[in-house]
Design an enzyme around this catalytic site. Structure first.
Site, mmCIF file in Angstrom:
data_model
loop_
_atom_site.group_PDB
_atom_site.id
_atom_site.type_symbol
_atom_site.label_atom_id
_atom_site.label_comp_id
_atom_site.label_asym_id
_atom_site.label_seq_id
_atom_site.Cartn_x
_atom_site.Cartn_y
_atom_site.Cartn_z
ATOM 1 N N PHE A 226 0.877 -1.185 0.000
ATOM 2 C CA PHE A 226 0.000 0.000 0.000
ATOM 3 C C PHE A 226 0.913 1.234 0.000
ATOM 4 C CE2 PHE A 226 -2.140 -3.344 2.498
ATOM 5 C CZ PHE A 226 -3.351 -3.488 1.835
ATOM 6 N N ASP A 297 0.495 -0.543 5.230
ATOM 7 C CA ASP A 297 -0.178 0.725 5.557
ATOM 8 C C ASP A 297 -1.454 0.865 4.720
ATOM 9 O OD1 ASP A 297 -0.721 3.238 6.563
ATOM 10 O OD2 ASP A 297 0.755 4.271 5.319
ATOM 11 N N CYS A 337 -5.669 2.747 10.100
ATOM 12 C CA CYS A 337 -6.111 4.140 10.281
ATOM 13 C C CYS A 337 -7.630 4.204 10.392
ATOM 14 C CB CYS A 337 -5.594 5.027 9.151
ATOM 15 S SG CYS A 337 -6.110 4.493 7.530
HETATM 16 N N1 SAH Z 1 2.237 4.363 3.077
HETATM 17 C C1 SAH Z 1 1.812 5.506 2.300
HETATM 18 C C2 SAH Z 1 0.328 5.796 2.430
HETATM 19 C C3 SAH Z 1 -0.573 4.626 2.075
HETATM 20 S S1 SAH Z 1 -2.229 5.088 1.713
HETATM 21 C C4 SAH Z 1 2.667 6.702 2.705
HETATM 22 O O1 SAH Z 1 3.366 6.627 3.722
HETATM 23 O O2 SAH Z 1 2.654 7.695 1.994
HETATM 24 C C5 SAH Z 1 -2.923 3.577 1.179
HETATM 25 C C6 SAH Z 1 -2.663 3.251 -0.299
HETATM 26 O O3 SAH Z 1 -3.160 1.937 -0.547
HETATM 27 C C7 SAH Z 1 -3.378 4.138 -1.312
HETATM 28 O O4 SAH Z 1 -2.430 4.684 -2.193
HETATM 29 C C8 SAH Z 1 -4.323 3.200 -2.081
HETATM 30 O O5 SAH Z 1 -4.409 3.503 -3.475
HETATM 31 C C9 SAH Z 1 -3.673 1.868 -1.881
HETATM 32 N N2 SAH Z 1 -4.554 0.690 -1.907
HETATM 33 C C10 SAH Z 1 -5.783 0.569 -1.358
HETATM 34 N N3 SAH Z 1 -6.235 -0.705 -1.470
HETATM 35 C C11 SAH Z 1 -5.265 -1.408 -2.113
HETATM 36 C C12 SAH Z 1 -5.125 -2.759 -2.488
HETATM 37 N N4 SAH Z 1 -6.082 -3.665 -2.213
HETATM 38 N N5 SAH Z 1 -4.001 -3.148 -3.134
HETATM 39 C C13 SAH Z 1 -3.020 -2.231 -3.404
HETATM 40 N N6 SAH Z 1 -3.085 -0.939 -3.036
HETATM 41 C C14 SAH Z 1 -4.189 -0.523 -2.409
#
Ligand code: SAH
Length: 393
Positions: A226, A297, A337
């Site tokens: 993520f 995350d 979160c």
């Molecule tokens: N760790 C990052 C923030 C993560 S936000 C930082 O520190 O900046 C969560 C992210 O997960 C988002 O970009 C979203 O597009 C992605 N996401 C959500 N569900 C997902 C999934 N099932 N597989 C892959 N990515 C996903």
């Protein structure tokens, strides 16, 4: 004669607003005829003064208390609150107010419905309630006065604007400049496209955790699941990680991640996998991959209380799969979160995953949102980001 503000009277027994700023429609006995988004005086069932807030008949959370003192909700109050929010972030910071920070965080700064972030030379304002949206010009003026006329960009979220019934604003509301801005987070560079992506561009709430992870990344293989715009991976690679694998499903986030990795000169050691994390973790397990550090995350799996059981299953699954990818002595940084997932519940979920993985894990530290997203004792909802740094034997 002093003009009397419209009043909102609380039901008997529904008077939590004495100490908590949220008033729901079901708490309200009656409210005078008032323009949506205008100020009201809140009184208890016996008519005693409780506080003042902006009222909006549209959302279930119809009023948030801005003050428990008998004072007007005017520009002087706004200026005072902004001033103390800035003072709080400047205190103890070596060069004064940090160049990259959350300047105002809604309830936690006595300005429910308002978020202001500082991205180097510019400020980004997000209005989350109709009351705050109506104040936007005064907010921009007050910020300009307090922060040397910094240009201000509005980046409202569509969902909040729809819920509250106002037009989301995205664009310059004071001064102007380039719509991309480069910022440095502890020396790691990120490009932010104003008005695009999540939040105000970056997950500023993860800043302190990015730094923690960097501290143990040297020489290791890192999995950033993520990854969004590769916050954790950029920090890890700049701190000497051997390699990083990033997993992300959003094409826009992937493009931004690629740009950030290149900007930091670490693109050659990074691989971005465009996939669903659930599938990719399973595939990595099948191929026998191992990592010294894994980050999970995810977005909030539980947006409502009723979504909790499904969310708990989702958290358990990704944590179990991530644990199976850890090298001996490896570290897992795992987060939730979701407002509805408490620290205790999150820890229970991780404990179950560890039991299934047959790993006696050590809790190295309990993680939270960055300190410029302060938590109010009387508003437990302000503590939303929780995480664990777990270490395998
Ligand atoms: N760790 C990052 C923030 C993560 S936000 C930082 O520190 O900046 C969560 C992210 O997960 C988002 O970009 C979203 O597009 C992605 N996401 C959500 N569900 C997902 C999934 N099932 N597989 C892959 N990515 C996903």
């Amino acid at each position: 004669m002093k003009r009397r503000l419209p009043a909102l009277r609380l039901k008997r027994g529904r008077e939590a607003a004495w100490s908590h700023p949220w008033i729901f429609k079901g708490d309200v006995a009656d409210v005078s005829d008032v323009e949506p988004g205008a100020a009201v005086t809140i009184v208890d069932s016996a008519g005693r003064f409780v506080g003042r807030g902006f009222y909006n008949p549209r959302p279930a959370l119809c009023c948030r208390v801005l003050t428990w003192t008998d004072e007007p909700l005017d520009t002087a109050l706004l200026q005072r609150r902004l001033g103390s929010a800035i003072a709080f972030r400047s205190r103890g910071a070596p060069g004064g107010l940090p160049a990259l920070c959350r300047l105002v965080w809604s309830e936690a700064d006595g300005l429910p419905g308002l978020v202001v972030d500082r991205y180097g030379p510019i400020l980004i304002v997000q209005c989350l309630t109709l009351g705050m949206a109506r104040l936007r010009p005064s907010i921009a003026d007050a910020l300009a006065r307090l922060l040397d006329d910094a240009p201000v960009f509005a980046a409202d979220e569509d969902a909040a604007a729809r819920l509250e019934g106002f037009e989301a604003v995205r664009g310059w509301i004071r001064g102007a400049g380039s719509e991309t801005v480069e910022v440095s987070e502890d020396g790691v560079r990120f490009v932010v496209t104003l008005g695009a992506g999540h939040k105000t561009g970056l997950y500023l709430d993860q800043r302190e955790n990015h730094a923690r992870l960097a501290g143990l990344a040297a020489g290791r293989d890192v999995l950033d699941a993520f990854c969004y715009t590769a916050g954790f991976a950029c920090h890890a690679l700049r701190a000497g990680a051997r390699r990083a694998v990033c997993i992300e499903s959003s094409p826009e986030a992937i493009a931004a991640a690629r740009r950030n990795l290149a900007l930091n000169g670490v693109g050659a050691r990074a691989e971005i996998v465009a996939a669903n994390v659930f599938d990719e973790l399973r595939r990595l397990e099948r191929t026998g991959s191992r990592f010294g550090v894994v980050v999970l995350d995810p977005p909030p799996f539980a947006r409502t209380r009723s979504a909790l059981p499904a969310a708990a299953r989702g958290y358990k699954e990704i944590n179990l799969r991530a644990l199976r990818l850890l090298e001996p002595g490896g570290s897992l940084f795992t987060f939730s979160c979701s407002h509805h997932v408490s620290d205790a519940l999150f820890e229970d979920i991780c404990r179950e995953a560890a039991a299934d993985a047959r790993l006696p894990l050590r809790i190295v530290s309990r993680l939270a949102q960055a300190a410029d997203h302060p938590v109010l004792l009387n508003v437990p909802e302000t503590r939303y980001l929780k995480g664990l740094h777990l270490q395998a034997p």
